[in-house]
Scaffold this motif. Structure first.
Motif, PDB file in Angstrom:
ATOM      1  N   PHE A 100       0.854  -1.178   0.000  1.00 16.49           N
ATOM      2  CA  PHE A 100       0.000   0.000   0.000  1.00 16.49           C
ATOM      3  C   PHE A 100       0.889   1.226   0.000  1.00 16.49           C
ATOM      4  CE2 PHE A 100      -2.412  -3.416   1.898  1.00 16.49           C
ATOM      5  CZ  PHE A 100      -3.668  -3.293   1.333  1.00 16.49           C
ATOM      6  N   SER A 101       0.277   2.344  -0.277  1.00 19.28           N
ATOM      7  CA  SER A 101       1.024   3.598  -0.321  1.00 19.28           C
ATOM      8  C   SER A 101       0.306   4.635   0.520  1.00 19.28           C
ATOM      9  CB  SER A 101       1.162   4.092  -1.767  1.00 19.28           C
ATOM     10  OG  SER A 101       1.813   5.349  -1.785  1.00 19.28           O
ATOM     11  N   ILE A 102       1.097   5.370   1.331  1.00 17.66           N
ATOM     12  CA  ILE A 102       0.579   6.485   2.126  1.00 17.66           C
ATOM     13  C   ILE A 102       1.116   7.768   1.501  1.00 17.66           C
ATOM     14  CG2 ILE A 102       0.338   7.476   4.417  1.00 17.66           C
ATOM     15  CD1 ILE A 102       1.085   4.795   5.588  1.00 17.66           C
ATOM     16  N   THR A 103       0.261   8.586   0.990  1.00 17.14           N
ATOM     17  CA  THR A 103       0.679   9.817   0.331  1.00 17.14           C
ATOM     18  C   THR A 103       1.004  10.883   1.372  1.00 17.14           C
ATOM     19  OG1 THR A 103      -1.581  10.685   0.176  1.00 17.14           O
ATOM     20  CG2 THR A 103      -0.819   9.220  -1.589  1.00 17.14           C
ATOM     21  N   SER A 104       1.547  12.002   0.895  1.00 24.68           N
ATOM     22  CA  SER A 104       1.868  13.110   1.795  1.00 24.68           C
ATOM     23  C   SER A 104       0.618  13.741   2.397  1.00 24.68           C
ATOM     24  CB  SER A 104       2.668  14.174   1.045  1.00 24.68           C
ATOM     25  OG  SER A 104       1.916  14.681  -0.041  1.00 24.68           O
ATOM     26  N   LYS A 105      -0.541  13.489   1.802  1.00 23.77           N
ATOM     27  CA  LYS A 105      -1.805  13.967   2.356  1.00 23.77           C
ATOM     28  C   LYS A 105      -2.438  12.958   3.302  1.00 23.77           C
ATOM     29  CE  LYS A 105      -2.808  16.784  -1.712  1.00 23.77           C
ATOM     30  NZ  LYS A 105      -3.775  17.070  -2.814  1.00 23.77           N
ATOM     31  N   ALA A 106      -1.666  11.952   3.698  1.00 22.84           N
ATOM     32  CA  ALA A 106      -2.118  10.924   4.650  1.00 22.84           C
ATOM     33  C   ALA A 106      -3.314  10.160   4.114  1.00 22.84           C
ATOM     34  CB  ALA A 106      -2.436  11.549   6.007  1.00 22.84           C
TER      35      ALA A 106
END
Length: 580
Positions: free
Chosen positions: A482-488
């Motif tokens: 999974f990926s967590i973006t800078s916008k959470a």
């Protein structure tokens, strides 16, 4: 004046003008000077010398004379013929002291000169590390078969919208901040940095790769800065505790101190800050040593950003680095790098295909490829190099699906209790993947003709609520599941991974299998919380009679004709048990 002839000594007693008779009476011998030729004038009256014959003293007399002189020198403070022993001692001490002073002064002067010269050359070497011509550019060009040219066409590379911002940062034109580049693996973060360095030929820029081991991190930092950490300093041989008798973290601090001195001199000469790029920050371990290292780097970055001395750039794939830097950041700027939009991805794929096979695919094939792999640059590069592009797309999806199943597959209701901890982690990941697939069905729009894929995502706190655990999602981000973006926001790590999620959830009986696994985990946890009590009296055929009495509960045990009363009195303060 004495002369020795035939064992006798001729001793001169002086000169006189006595006659021959007087000399004869004294038993002397006449000695007359050399004769004068007749043709010359008569010399003055001849000087007569009286000479006595004295016998040569023997060894006995010489020893006696030496003994007398020796006693005389020993008795007095000194004598004219032989210096005293105290004089010799003082003279030797003065000579030794003078030699030591001269040697010490010479050694000290040589050591001081070497020390100053060494420090001067350390700063000169570090200053040369920021001169044009970075080795990183040469290695990158060799690895990608790119010519060292400053033209955009020579790189065969699609320019992203963020490239202009990256160019200003690397060129030292964006001051007052330090930067964090965050995005999934393969989105082109490092490529943008290398392209920006290529445009200025690496002038004023140093770049190196991070590592989990602090010692290796130290060595790579020293290589980028051309700094030896005093490992070649000869003065350490003469010190009890050498400069290298320390930790890697202290060495990194010393290197950054030297960078600060170089930056001060360069700023006065050039007028723009230095740039230090640390790539792959996510490789640093998320432990105490890793946190100390990130804190050290961030403190320097904050200080240098405020004084416009050095601009530091951190490049990371994982969200936890952003969380760590966010705690102490005041001047940090975050640049999020995502997949290319549809139009740019198709253009990049076309450029890659033209480069490797000298052909231009049709628009239908290019759109089909984008639908399968999205705008991830490393996927597009692999597809473009393959003779069968569609088959390569399928292979990429199979690899992503296999990676997820190997890490997170659930075992069902037959699961053994020994693997419960791993299955709790796997079940949480599968539950989140299922929730993302279900959310996509609820979304009004999942694909845009211009933008491309719109992947479903959950806020980080909602994802933690779905997984019922707050510590699993960051580990899944490190595994690129999974990926967590800078916008959470939490979503699938890539388009092929999301397609793999949909295929897994669409399998027959998948949801029942998932529910069985969850039930089995709950049962194992319930067993762990249950304590079994065995009443031996009942096993032996006894019976309990329980009845409520005044002030408590009365329990009676009947066993083989015997009756045993047990009275349990319940009170508001405590319980009392009595055996009769």
């Amino acid at each position: 004046m004495g002369l020795i002839r035939g064992g006798c000594r001729l001793v001169s007693l002086g000169s006189s003008r006595y006659g021959a008779a007087t000399l004869a009476a004294q038993r002397g011998i006449w000695a007359q000077g050399p004769r004068i030729p007749n043709d010359r004038a008569a010399p003055p009256p001849t000087t007569l010398r009286r000479i006595h014959w004295m016998p040569e003293p023997g060894p006995r007399e010489e020893r006696r004379h030496y003994s007398k002189n020796k006693d005389k020198c020993d008795d007095d403070d000194g004598c004219h013929g032989e210096p005293s022993i105290w004089y010799k001692m003082v003279e030797s001490a003065a000579t030794s002291l003078a030699s030591i002073v001269v040697l010490g002064a010479g050694f000290a002067l040589a050591a001081y000169t070497y020390h100053k010269t060494y420090k001067y050359f350390v700063l000169e070497k570090m200053s040369n590390a920021f001169e044009p011509g970075d080795p990183v550019l040469v290695l990158a060009a060799i690895g990608k078969d790119l010519p060292l040219s400053k033209t955009a066409a020579a790189t065969h590379w699609i320019e992203r919208p963020e490239q202009s911002t990256v160019d200003q940062i690397v060129a030292g034109q964006e001051v007052g901040h330090y930067h964090l580049f965050i995005g999934e693996k393969g989105t082109g973060k490092s490529s943008m940095l290398l392209e920006a360095m290529r445009k200025i030929d690496g002038d004023g820029v140093a770049m190196f790769e991070a590592h989990a081991d602090l010692e290796i991190f130290r060595i790579r930092l020293g290589k980028a800065l051309d700094y030896e950490f005093h490992e070649d300093y000869m003065g350490s041989y003469f010190s009890e505790r050498g400069p290298r008798d320390t930790t890697a973290l202290l060495d990194i601090e010393r290197a950054l101190n030297k960078v600060e001195k170089v930056a001060l001199k360069r700023r006065a000469r050039v007028g723009r800050p230095l740039v230090i790029i640390i790539n792959q920050m996510h490789l640093i371990r998320d432990d105490e040593d890793g946190k100390d290292l990130i804190e050290l780097l961030q403190q320097r970055a904050e200080q240098w950003a405020a004084s416009n001395l050095v601009t530091m750039v951190f490049n990371s794939d994982d969200y936890w680095v952003y969380e760590r830097l966010k705690q102490l950041s005041t001047r940090m700027a975050v640049l999020t790098v995502v997949d290319l939009p549809k139009q740019q991805a198709i253009a990049a794929l076309k450029n890659y295909r033209r480069r490797y096979f000298a052909e231009v695919p049709s628009s239908a094939i290019l759109e089909e490829i984008y639908d399968k792999v999205g705008g991830r640059l490393n996927f597009l590069n692999r597809v473009a190099k393959s003779p069968d592009m569609l088959e390569t797309c399928e292979e990429i999806k199979r690899v992503e699906k296999t990676w997820f199943l190997n890490q997170c597959w659930i075992l069902g209701e037959e699961m053994d209790d020994d693997v419960m901890d791993q299955q709790k982690w796997a079940a949480a990941a599968v539950v989140l993947a299922t929730a993302l697939v279900d959310k996509e069905e609820e979304m009004e729009k999942t694909y845009d003709p211009k933008i491309g894929h719109i992947l479903p995502a959950f806020p980080l706190h909602i994802a933690q609520e779905i997984m019922t655990r707050a510590d699993f999602v960051r580990a899944l981000d490190r595994l690129n599941l999974f990926s967590i973006t800078s916008k959470a926001e939490v979503r699938a790590s890539s388009v092929p991974m999301h397609i793999a999620f949909k295929e897994i959830v669409a399998q027959p009986g998948f949801r029942e299998h998932l529910q069985a696994t969850i039930d089995r985990i709950a049962a194992i946890e319930s067993l762990g919380r249950t304590r079994e009590l065995v009443a031996k009296d009942l096993v032996w055929g006894g019976k309990y009679e329980i009845k409520k009495s005044y002030g408590g509960v009365e329990v009676s045990l009947k066993q083989e004709g015997k009756k045993r009363d047990i009275t349990i009195v319940e009170d508001d303060d405590d319980d009392e048990k009595k055996d009769d």
